[in-house]
Every structure is written in C-alpha cells, then in structure tokens.
Design a protein around this motif. Structure first.
Motif, PDB file in Angstrom:
ATOM      1  N   ASN A  42       0.864  -1.173   0.000  1.00  0.00           N
ATOM      2  CA  ASN A  42       0.000   0.000   0.000  1.00  0.00           C
ATOM      3  C   ASN A  42       0.897   1.217   0.000  1.00  0.00           C
ATOM      4  O   ASN A  42       1.808   1.305   0.811  1.00  0.00           O
ATOM      5  CB  ASN A  42      -0.877   0.060   1.260  1.00  0.00           C
ATOM      6  CG  ASN A  42      -1.901  -1.032   1.289  1.00  0.00           C
ATOM      7  OD1 ASN A  42      -2.658  -1.207   0.365  1.00  0.00           O
ATOM      8  ND2 ASN A  42      -1.913  -1.783   2.369  1.00  0.00           N
ATOM      9  N   GLU A  55      -6.660  10.240  -3.911  1.00  0.00           N
ATOM     10  CA  GLU A  55      -6.683   8.954  -4.600  1.00  0.00           C
ATOM     11  C   GLU A  55      -5.691   8.894  -5.746  1.00  0.00           C
ATOM     12  O   GLU A  55      -5.193   7.831  -6.084  1.00  0.00           O
ATOM     13  CB  GLU A  55      -8.086   8.659  -5.104  1.00  0.00           C
ATOM     14  CG  GLU A  55      -9.061   8.333  -4.002  1.00  0.00           C
ATOM     15  CD  GLU A  55     -10.434   7.957  -4.520  1.00  0.00           C
ATOM     16  OE1 GLU A  55     -10.533   7.518  -5.674  1.00  0.00           O
ATOM     17  OE2 GLU A  55     -11.393   8.104  -3.757  1.00  0.00           O
ATOM     18  N   SER A  60      -3.012   0.555  -3.844  1.00  0.00           N
ATOM     19  CA  SER A  60      -3.301  -0.469  -2.853  1.00  0.00           C
ATOM     20  C   SER A  60      -3.426  -1.822  -3.519  1.00  0.00           C
ATOM     21  O   SER A  60      -3.866  -1.935  -4.657  1.00  0.00           O
ATOM     22  CB  SER A  60      -4.603  -0.139  -2.120  1.00  0.00           C
ATOM     23  OG  SER A  60      -4.947  -1.187  -1.247  1.00  0.00           O
ATOM     24  N   ALA A  62      -5.497  -3.917  -2.342  1.00  0.00           N
ATOM     25  CA  ALA A  62      -6.843  -4.328  -1.937  1.00  0.00           C
ATOM     26  C   ALA A  62      -7.752  -4.540  -3.149  1.00  0.00           C
ATOM     27  O   ALA A  62      -7.640  -3.860  -4.157  1.00  0.00           O
ATOM     28  CB  ALA A  62      -7.456  -3.285  -1.010  1.00  0.00           C
ATOM     29  N   VAL A  68     -15.586  -4.455   0.709  1.00  0.00           N
ATOM     30  CA  VAL A  68     -14.280  -3.872   1.022  1.00  0.00           C
ATOM     31  C   VAL A  68     -14.303  -2.372   0.749  1.00  0.00           C
ATOM     32  O   VAL A  68     -13.819  -1.576   1.551  1.00  0.00           O
ATOM     33  CB  VAL A  68     -13.159  -4.567   0.209  1.00  0.00           C
ATOM     34  CG1 VAL A  68     -11.828  -3.867   0.415  1.00  0.00           C
ATOM     35  CG2 VAL A  68     -13.073  -6.035   0.572  1.00  0.00           C
ATOM     36  N   GLU A  71     -16.186  -0.669   3.518  1.00  0.00           N
ATOM     37  CA  GLU A  71     -15.396  -0.602   4.749  1.00  0.00           C
ATOM     38  C   GLU A  71     -14.311   0.467   4.648  1.00  0.00           C
ATOM     39  O   GLU A  71     -14.075   1.230   5.574  1.00  0.00           O
ATOM     40  CB  GLU A  71     -14.765  -1.968   5.053  1.00  0.00           C
ATOM     41  CG  GLU A  71     -13.929  -1.984   6.307  1.00  0.00           C
ATOM     42  CD  GLU A  71     -14.723  -1.776   7.590  1.00  0.00           C
ATOM     43  OE1 GLU A  71     -14.124  -1.371   8.590  1.00  0.00           O
ATOM     44  OE2 GLU A  71     -15.949  -2.005   7.586  1.00  0.00           O
ATOM     45  N   CYS A  72     -13.672   0.566   3.473  1.00  0.00           N
ATOM     46  CA  CYS A  72     -12.641   1.586   3.278  1.00  0.00           C
ATOM     47  C   CYS A  72     -13.252   2.983   3.357  1.00  0.00           C
ATOM     48  O   CYS A  72     -12.649   3.884   3.957  1.00  0.00           O
ATOM     49  CB  CYS A  72     -11.965   1.390   1.920  1.00  0.00           C
ATOM     50  SG  CYS A  72     -10.892  -0.047   1.865  1.00  0.00           S
ATOM     51  N   GLN A  73     -14.438   3.160   2.794  1.00  0.00           N
ATOM     52  CA  GLN A  73     -15.096   4.458   2.864  1.00  0.00           C
ATOM     53  C   GLN A  73     -15.443   4.802   4.316  1.00  0.00           C
ATOM     54  O   GLN A  73     -15.278   5.942   4.753  1.00  0.00           O
ATOM     55  CB  GLN A  73     -16.354   4.496   1.994  1.00  0.00           C
ATOM     56  CG  GLN A  73     -16.978   5.873   1.919  1.00  0.00           C
ATOM     57  CD  GLN A  73     -16.031   6.905   1.346  1.00  0.00           C
ATOM     58  OE1 GLN A  73     -15.437   6.709   0.303  1.00  0.00           O
ATOM     59  NE2 GLN A  73     -15.881   8.028   2.048  1.00  0.00           N
ATOM     60  N   ARG A  76     -12.290   5.974   5.957  1.00  0.00           N
ATOM     61  CA  ARG A  76     -11.959   7.341   5.518  1.00  0.00           C
ATOM     62  C   ARG A  76     -12.827   8.377   6.225  1.00  0.00           C
ATOM     63  O   ARG A  76     -12.355   9.416   6.651  1.00  0.00           O
ATOM     64  CB  ARG A  76     -12.156   7.478   4.011  1.00  0.00           C
ATOM     65  CG  ARG A  76     -11.070   6.902   3.185  1.00  0.00           C
ATOM     66  CD  ARG A  76     -11.273   7.278   1.701  1.00  0.00           C
ATOM     67  NE  ARG A  76     -10.539   6.379   0.875  1.00  0.00           N
ATOM     68  CZ  ARG A  76     -11.066   5.401   0.136  1.00  0.00           C
ATOM     69  NH1 ARG A  76     -12.368   5.235   0.092  1.00  0.00           N
ATOM     70  NH2 ARG A  76     -10.314   4.612  -0.580  1.00  0.00           N
TER      71      ARG A  76
END
Length: 79
Positions: A42, A55, A60, A62, A68, A71-73, A76
C-alpha cells in the motif's frame, strides 16, 4: 513490483506538482520518506500535515469488492 508501485506514486505526485505549478500554487506536499511492507503493498502519499494527498497518489493491493470498498469508505469518513 514494489519499485513499479513507488515509481507510479512518484509519477502521480509529479503530475500533481505540474498541475499546481500551472495554476501558480505552491506544492502541497514534500516527499520526506517512502515506506513499504513485504507482506502487502500500500502506498499513500501524504502532505506536510500527514493527510493523504488523494486517490491520484494512492496505490493499494486491496480488491474492489463492494464490502471492502464500503469498509474503506467508512474508515476514511472516521479518520
């Protein structure tokens, strides 16, 4: 693979720097270190305050599964 990722992040940061130059802005970042893990890869460029540049300067390993991404949002939004 790591060297290509680092190269890509640096390329994106240079691109951002050129865009800032064209609009007469001071650079919003300074590269002071590069870190990586041999377990996962990463790369996140951060500005002088430790905040992610965006971005366009993030790579990443990922996946892009919906759960996923959600979850990343959430991470953040809470950081």
């Amino acid at each position: 693979a790591i060297d290509k990722c680092v190269d890509e992040v640096l390329r994106l940061l240079r691109q951002k720097s050129r865009e800032e130059e064209k609009s007469n802005k001071e650079p919003s970042y300074q590269i002071v270190a590069i870190g990586f893990s041999t377990f996962v890869t990463n790369l996140v460029a951060v500005d002088m305050f430790g905040d992610p540049v965006g971005e366009e300067a993030t790579l990443s390993y990922a996946c892009n599964r919906e759960d996923v991404v959600k979850e990343c949002q959430t991470l953040r939004d809470n950081l």
